[in-house]
Scaffold this active site. Structure first.
Site, PDB file in Angstrom:
ATOM      1  N   ASP A  86      12.895 -24.810  49.461  1.00 46.07           N
ATOM      2  CA  ASP A  86      14.036 -24.688  50.354  1.00 46.07           C
ATOM      3  C   ASP A  86      13.718 -23.738  51.507  1.00 46.07           C
ATOM      4  O   ASP A  86      14.517 -23.581  52.428  1.00 46.07           O
ATOM      5  CB  ASP A  86      15.297 -24.260  49.607  1.00 46.07           C
ATOM      6  CG  ASP A  86      15.213 -22.867  48.999  1.00 46.07           C
ATOM      7  OD1 ASP A  86      14.122 -22.270  48.989  1.00 46.07           O
ATOM      8  OD2 ASP A  86      16.254 -22.378  48.493  1.00 46.07           O
ATOM      9  N   SER A  87      12.520 -23.160  51.468  1.00 43.47           N
ATOM     10  CA  SER A  87      12.017 -22.394  52.610  1.00 43.47           C
ATOM     11  C   SER A  87      11.901 -23.256  53.859  1.00 43.47           C
ATOM     12  O   SER A  87      11.687 -22.734  54.961  1.00 43.47           O
ATOM     13  CB  SER A  87      10.655 -21.769  52.280  1.00 43.47           C
ATOM     14  OG  SER A  87       9.777 -22.702  51.690  1.00 43.47           O
ATOM     15  N   ASP A 130      12.590 -27.991  45.165  1.00 44.86           N
ATOM     16  CA  ASP A 130      13.417 -26.796  45.053  1.00 44.86           C
ATOM     17  C   ASP A 130      14.887 -27.206  45.091  1.00 44.86           C
ATOM     18  O   ASP A 130      15.280 -28.034  45.922  1.00 44.86           O
ATOM     19  CB  ASP A 130      13.116 -25.878  46.245  1.00 44.86           C
ATOM     20  CG  ASP A 130      13.028 -24.418  45.863  1.00 44.86           C
ATOM     21  OD1 ASP A 130      13.414 -24.069  44.738  1.00 44.86           O
ATOM     22  OD2 ASP A 130      12.568 -23.630  46.703  1.00 44.86           O
ATOM     23  N   LYS A 161      12.589 -26.966  40.758  1.00 41.50           N
ATOM     24  CA  LYS A 161      12.506 -25.513  40.606  1.00 41.50           C
ATOM     25  C   LYS A 161      13.890 -24.918  40.762  1.00 41.50           C
ATOM     26  O   LYS A 161      14.620 -25.275  41.698  1.00 41.50           O
ATOM     27  CB  LYS A 161      11.554 -24.883  41.625  1.00 41.50           C
ATOM     28  CG  LYS A 161      11.420 -23.365  41.459  1.00 41.50           C
ATOM     29  CD  LYS A 161      10.382 -22.782  42.399  1.00 41.50           C
ATOM     30  CE  LYS A 161      10.885 -22.647  43.817  1.00 41.50           C
ATOM     31  NZ  LYS A 161      12.044 -21.704  43.947  1.00 41.50           N
ATOM     32  N   GLU A 164      16.078 -21.268  41.107  1.00 39.32           N
ATOM     33  CA  GLU A 164      16.160 -19.817  41.199  1.00 39.32           C
ATOM     34  C   GLU A 164      17.051 -19.351  40.052  1.00 39.32           C
ATOM     35  O   GLU A 164      18.219 -19.734  39.976  1.00 39.32           O
ATOM     36  CB  GLU A 164      16.713 -19.391  42.560  1.00 39.32           C
ATOM     37  CG  GLU A 164      15.745 -19.675  43.690  1.00 39.32           C
ATOM     38  CD  GLU A 164      16.094 -18.939  44.976  1.00 39.32           C
ATOM     39  OE1 GLU A 164      17.006 -18.083  44.945  1.00 39.32           O
ATOM     40  OE2 GLU A 164      15.447 -19.207  45.997  1.00 39.32           O
ATOM     41  N   GLU A 176       8.146 -13.911  41.893  1.00 38.18           N
ATOM     42  CA  GLU A 176       8.032 -13.580  43.311  1.00 38.18           C
ATOM     43  C   GLU A 176       8.316 -12.106  43.569  1.00 38.18           C
ATOM     44  O   GLU A 176       9.344 -11.575  43.131  1.00 38.18           O
ATOM     45  CB  GLU A 176       8.999 -14.435  44.143  1.00 38.18           C
ATOM     46  CG  GLU A 176       8.910 -14.130  45.629  1.00 38.18           C
ATOM     47  CD  GLU A 176       9.656 -15.111  46.511  1.00 38.18           C
ATOM     48  OE1 GLU A 176       9.665 -14.909  47.744  1.00 38.18           O
ATOM     49  OE2 GLU A 176      10.226 -16.086  45.976  1.00 38.18           O
TER      50      GLU A 176
END
Length: 270
Positions: A42-43, A81, A111, A113, A180
Site C-alpha cells: 500500500d506504499s 497488502d 499481508k 498490518e 519493520e
C-alpha cells in the site's frame, strides 16, 4: 513459482528476497531477476499516487495494482497488502476484501498490518485458504497514532508485546512475518523463537529475509529512510534521458529522418 509452503520452509535455510512492485513492467523485471516475493504494497500511495501517507489507498487501488503485478509475474510469490480499514472492522468484509485479491487479481497471499485484533482474523483467513503474511513493528497505517514513523519495540514492554503478537500470529496460521523498524536484537529474538520466516525492513541482519520499497532500492525516490539502501540511481538516469529528449526536440534533432515514414502516394493530394 514458490508457494507459501516453500517460503515458510525457507526459515533458517537461505535468505528470502522481497521487493515491492506496483505495475507490470517493474514486476516483470523483479520476477526475471529471481526475487522470491513481490509485495504489492500500500506504499503505492506514496510512490505512485502522490499521497503523503498510505491511508487514502483503497481496496480498488490495491486490486488494480495487484492484478497488474500478477499478470506480469511468472515465478515470484505475489502478496497483496491490505489497505487501511479494509480489514479488522468487520470480519465478513475483511474476508471478502482479502479474498478478492486472490480470487479476482491472482495474488497468492495477503499481508496484514497486525495487532491483537488480527489474531483471530489471521486464523479465519488461514482456515478458508487465504494465506497471511503478518506485519509487526512499525505499521504505517498507524501514522496518526504514532505521530510519524518512529522505531518500535524500543522498551521492554513494547518489545514484549511485539514478541507475543509474533507468536500469536504464527499460532494463528501466518506463513511469514514482516518486522519493520525495530531493534535488530529484538528481531533476532523473534526470528529465533518462530518456526515461520521473518522478513525484515529496518530490522537488522538476523531476519530470515529482507524487503525494501523498490523505488528506494533502485534509487527512484527523492528520499528514502535511513534503514534503506540505494542499489542504483534510476532517478538520475531518467532525468538524464528526459533532459536529452527535451534538448533533441527543441534543437530539431528529433525526430530525424529514420524516425519518420513518407508515403509516395500522398505527394499530390493537395
Amino acid at each position: 513459482m514458490p508457494t507459501v509452503r516453500d517460503i515458510a520452509m525457507k526459515a533458517g535455510e537461505e535468505p528470502i528476497t522481497m521487493l515491492t512492485a506496483y505495475d507490470a513492467p517493474t514486476a516483470a523485471i523483479i520476477d526475471d531477476v529471481g526475487v522470491d516475493i513481490v509485495l504489492v504494497g500500500d506504499s503505492l500511495g506514496n510512490t505512485n499516487l502522490g499521497y503523503e501517507t498510505t491511508l487514502p489507498v483503497t481496496v480498488d487501488d490495491m486490486a488494480r495494482h495487484t492484478g497488474a503485478v500478477a499478470r506480469a509475474t511468472d515465478d515470484a510469490l505475489v502478496v497483496a497488502d491490505m489497505p487501511f480499514l479494509s480489514i479488522g472492522v468487520d470480519e465478513q468484509a475483511s474476508l471478502e476484501n482479502a479474498g478478492r485479491m486472490l480470487q479476482e487479481e491472482d495474488a497468492h497471499a495477503v499481508k496484514l498490518e497486525c495487532g491483537p485484533h488480527t489474531v483471530d482474523l489471521t486464523e479465519k483467513m488461514s482456515q478458508i485458504g487465504i494465506p497471511v503474511m503478518a506485519h509487526l513493528g512499525l505499521t504505517p497505517q498507524h501514522v496518526n497514532k504514532y505521530g510519524g514513523y518512529p522505531r518500535q519495540g524500543t522498551d521492554r514492554d513494547t518489545a514484549k508485546r511485539i514478541f507475543e503478537l509474533a507468536k500469536a500470529h504464527e499460532d494463528a496460521g501466518a506463513f511469514s512475518l514482516v518486522l519493520e523498524h525495530v531493534p535488530s536484537n529484538l528481531a533476532a529474538e523473534v526470528t529465533a523463537a518462530l518456526d515461520i520466516p521473518t522478513i525484515g525492513i529496518g530490522a537488522g541482519p538476523d531476519c530470515n529475509g529482507q524487503v525494501l520499497v523498490v523505488d528506494d532500492a533502485v534509487g527512484l525516490s527523492d528520499w528514502s529512510p535511513s534503514f534503506s539502501k540505494q542499489f542504483g540511481n534510476v532517478r538520475e538516469e531518467m532525468e538524464s534521458a528526459v533532459d536529452a529528449y527535451v534538448t533533441a526536440v527543441e534543437s530539431g534533432e528529433f525526430p530525424a529522418k529514420e524516425h519518420s515514414h513518407e508515403e509516395s502516394d500522398l505527394e499530390d493530394i493537395y
